[in-house]
Scaffold this motif. Structure first.
Motif, mmCIF file in Angstrom:
data_model
loop_
_atom_site.group_PDB
_atom_site.id
_atom_site.type_symbol
_atom_site.label_atom_id
_atom_site.label_comp_id
_atom_site.label_asym_id
_atom_site.label_seq_id
_atom_site.Cartn_x
_atom_site.Cartn_y
_atom_site.Cartn_z
ATOM 1 N N VAL A 174 39.009 73.824 56.791
ATOM 2 C CA VAL A 174 38.692 73.458 58.170
ATOM 3 C C VAL A 174 37.220 73.094 58.211
ATOM 4 O O VAL A 174 36.392 73.781 57.612
ATOM 5 N N SER A 175 36.870 72.003 58.900
ATOM 6 C CA SER A 175 35.461 71.661 59.037
ATOM 7 C C SER A 175 35.178 71.189 60.455
ATOM 8 O O SER A 175 36.081 70.814 61.189
ATOM 9 N N GLY A 176 33.911 71.236 60.793
ATOM 10 C CA GLY A 176 33.510 70.887 62.152
ATOM 11 C C GLY A 176 33.701 72.076 63.074
ATOM 12 O O GLY A 176 34.109 73.160 62.665
ATOM 13 N N ASP A 177 33.386 71.874 64.322
ATOM 14 C CA ASP A 177 33.597 72.893 65.345
ATOM 15 C C ASP A 177 35.074 72.813 65.727
ATOM 16 O O ASP A 177 35.446 72.136 66.681
ATOM 17 N N GLY A 186 66.900 67.353 68.924
ATOM 18 C CA GLY A 186 67.752 66.259 68.470
ATOM 19 C C GLY A 186 67.851 66.229 66.958
ATOM 20 O O GLY A 186 67.724 67.255 66.293
ATOM 21 N N GLY A 187 68.028 65.070 66.424
ATOM 22 C CA GLY A 187 68.243 64.929 64.990
ATOM 23 C C GLY A 187 66.999 65.046 64.138
ATOM 24 O O GLY A 187 67.065 65.465 63.002
ATOM 25 N N TRP A 188 65.831 64.671 64.676
ATOM 26 C CA TRP A 188 64.610 64.635 63.879
ATOM 27 C C TRP A 188 63.507 65.467 64.540
ATOM 28 O O TRP A 188 63.423 65.520 65.763
ATOM 29 N N LEU A 189 62.654 66.068 63.704
ATOM 30 C CA LEU A 189 61.531 66.887 64.174
ATOM 31 C C LEU A 189 60.240 66.484 63.470
ATOM 32 O O LEU A 189 60.261 66.073 62.299
ATOM 33 N N ARG A 190 59.128 66.642 64.167
ATOM 34 C CA ARG A 190 57.795 66.540 63.572
ATOM 35 C C ARG A 190 56.812 67.218 64.531
ATOM 36 O O ARG A 190 57.175 67.567 65.663
ATOM 37 N N ILE A 191 55.574 67.420 64.067
ATOM 38 C CA ILE A 191 54.512 67.869 64.966
ATOM 39 C C ILE A 191 53.435 66.789 64.989
ATOM 40 O O ILE A 191 53.240 66.066 64.004
ATOM 41 N N ALA A 192 52.753 66.687 66.126
ATOM 42 C CA ALA A 192 51.742 65.646 66.302
ATOM 43 C C ALA A 192 50.658 66.163 67.235
ATOM 44 O O ALA A 192 50.845 67.151 67.941
ATOM 45 N N GLY A 193 49.532 65.470 67.233
ATOM 46 C CA GLY A 193 48.444 65.828 68.131
ATOM 47 C C GLY A 193 47.246 64.941 67.905
ATOM 48 O O GLY A 193 47.325 63.935 67.195
ATOM 49 N N GLU A 194 46.133 65.336 68.506
ATOM 50 C CA GLU A 194 44.882 64.606 68.328
ATOM 51 C C GLU A 194 43.740 65.604 68.287
ATOM 52 O O GLU A 194 43.640 66.472 69.157
ATOM 53 N N LEU A 195 42.913 65.479 67.258
ATOM 54 C CA LEU A 195 41.764 66.366 67.083
ATOM 55 C C LEU A 195 40.505 65.716 67.637
ATOM 56 O O LEU A 195 40.380 64.483 67.616
ATOM 57 N N PRO A 196 39.554 66.531 68.119
ATOM 58 C CA PRO A 196 38.267 65.980 68.562
ATOM 59 C C PRO A 196 37.571 65.243 67.409
ATOM 60 O O PRO A 196 37.809 65.537 66.231
ATOM 61 N N GLN A 197 36.704 64.318 67.754
ATOM 62 C CA GLN A 197 36.003 63.465 66.783
ATOM 63 C C GLN A 197 35.340 64.262 65.658
ATOM 64 O O GLN A 197 35.354 63.856 64.518
#
Length: 112
Positions: free
Chosen positions: A43-46, A87-98
């Motif tokens: 892990v890096s950054g704040d 449903g039939g398919w799974l994943r995880i997603a998101g957006e990290l700060p810059q």
């Protein structure tokens, strides 16, 4: 009493997430419950990040399922989330700060 079927898949190994991210999708239509485990290899950054579960009928077009959880904030920490009725398919997603990035190992434990 029949034995329940289970399977654990490694969907991300040593992958660096920065900015907008999504795990590899996994077809899980046979399962009735799933647990995503996310382990921070570095892990890096704040760091402060979260992910949400996404579902898909075809593995191409995605919608948020409604479950979200915090990503691990320190090296070797593990976080998880549980989902059912997907449903039939799974994943995880998101957006990290810059200023944040995380190298992850993501496993998906499925059970019928």
């Amino acid at each position: 009493m029949p034995l329940r079927r289970s399977y654990t898949a490694s969907v991300e190994r040593n992958v660096l997430w920065q900015g907008e991210f999504a795990s590899e999708p996994y077809e899980a239509a046979w399962a009735s419950e799933a647990i995503f485990f996310v382990r921070a290899l570095d892990v890096s950054g704040d760091f402060a990040g979260a992910a949400q579960v996404q579902i898909s009928a075809d593995g191409i077009h995605w919608v948020d399922e409604g479950t979200s959880f915090n990503l691990p904030a320190t090296k070797d920490e593990v976080t998880f989330c549980k989902v059912s009725h997907f449903g039939g398919w799974l994943r995880i997603a998101g957006e990290l700060p810059q200023s944040s990035e995380i190298r992850v190992l993501v496993s998906l434990a499925l059970k019928e």
